[in-house]
Design an enzyme around this catalytic site. Sequence first.
Site, PDB file in Angstrom:
ATOM      1  N   VAL A  75      80.009 -69.316  17.933  1.00 31.17           N
ATOM      2  CA  VAL A  75      79.954 -68.775  19.160  1.00 31.17           C
ATOM      3  C   VAL A  75      81.012 -68.141  19.407  1.00 31.17           C
ATOM      4  CG1 VAL A  75      79.606 -69.330  21.549  1.00 31.17           C
ATOM      5  CG2 VAL A  75      78.557 -70.402  19.501  1.00 31.17           C
ATOM      6  N   ASP A  76      80.289 -66.178  19.217  1.00 32.81           N
ATOM      7  CA  ASP A  76      81.597 -65.257  20.412  1.00 32.81           C
ATOM      8  C   ASP A  76      80.839 -65.093  21.710  1.00 32.81           C
ATOM      9  OD1 ASP A  76      83.253 -63.734  21.464  1.00 32.81           O
ATOM     10  OD2 ASP A  76      83.797 -62.775  18.891  1.00 32.81           O
TER      11      ASP A  76
END
EC number: 3.4.23.-
Length: 195
Positions: A75-76
């Site tokens: 998750v970025d």
Amino acid sequence: RSFPLETRLSNPQIKKLIEGGLSAPQTVTPITDPLSEAELECLLSIPLARSRPSVAVYLSGPWLQPSQNQALMLVDTGAENTVLPQNWLVRDYPRIPAAVLGAGGVSRNRYNWLQGPLTLALKPEGPFITIPKILVDTFDKWQILGRDVLSRLQASISIPEEVRPPMVGVLDAPPSHIGLEHLPVPPEVPQFPLN
């Protein structure tokens, strides 16, 4: 006397000092009806680890390999688009070359746009979202869940707080020492007008 908003934003005399800085008056939209408990349960919350925030994602689409229906993706929140490695896709997927601007500059000949629908979900039972195009990493290095998917899922990210014990320092130096004892002693000469 009231001024239009454009005048208030451009005239520094009309701006007000709010919480230590110049800022224009802010418009706040009040929430008219709060969410019910059933609606709150429908909102998606993603629990993440602090060291490597990754989450299991369920994928489906015509261009995916048959074995790639579930994957662990990073998750970025700084990534605008979701990125998949090329080895997850069939060889003849519709591709358009893309230049990506990242922290290291522009990278060309590394990413392609996959033009085709891809369905994603964070739980096997849904909610499902369809993305019209997605970035493909031709070096097979990254699988990133970007802001495009997170905003469509209306997901909130919760990172657990690290509980640290309070640090207590013990001062064992005498009060006359101030940390400058390693410097040479100044000369005893009269210094007008300091003495």
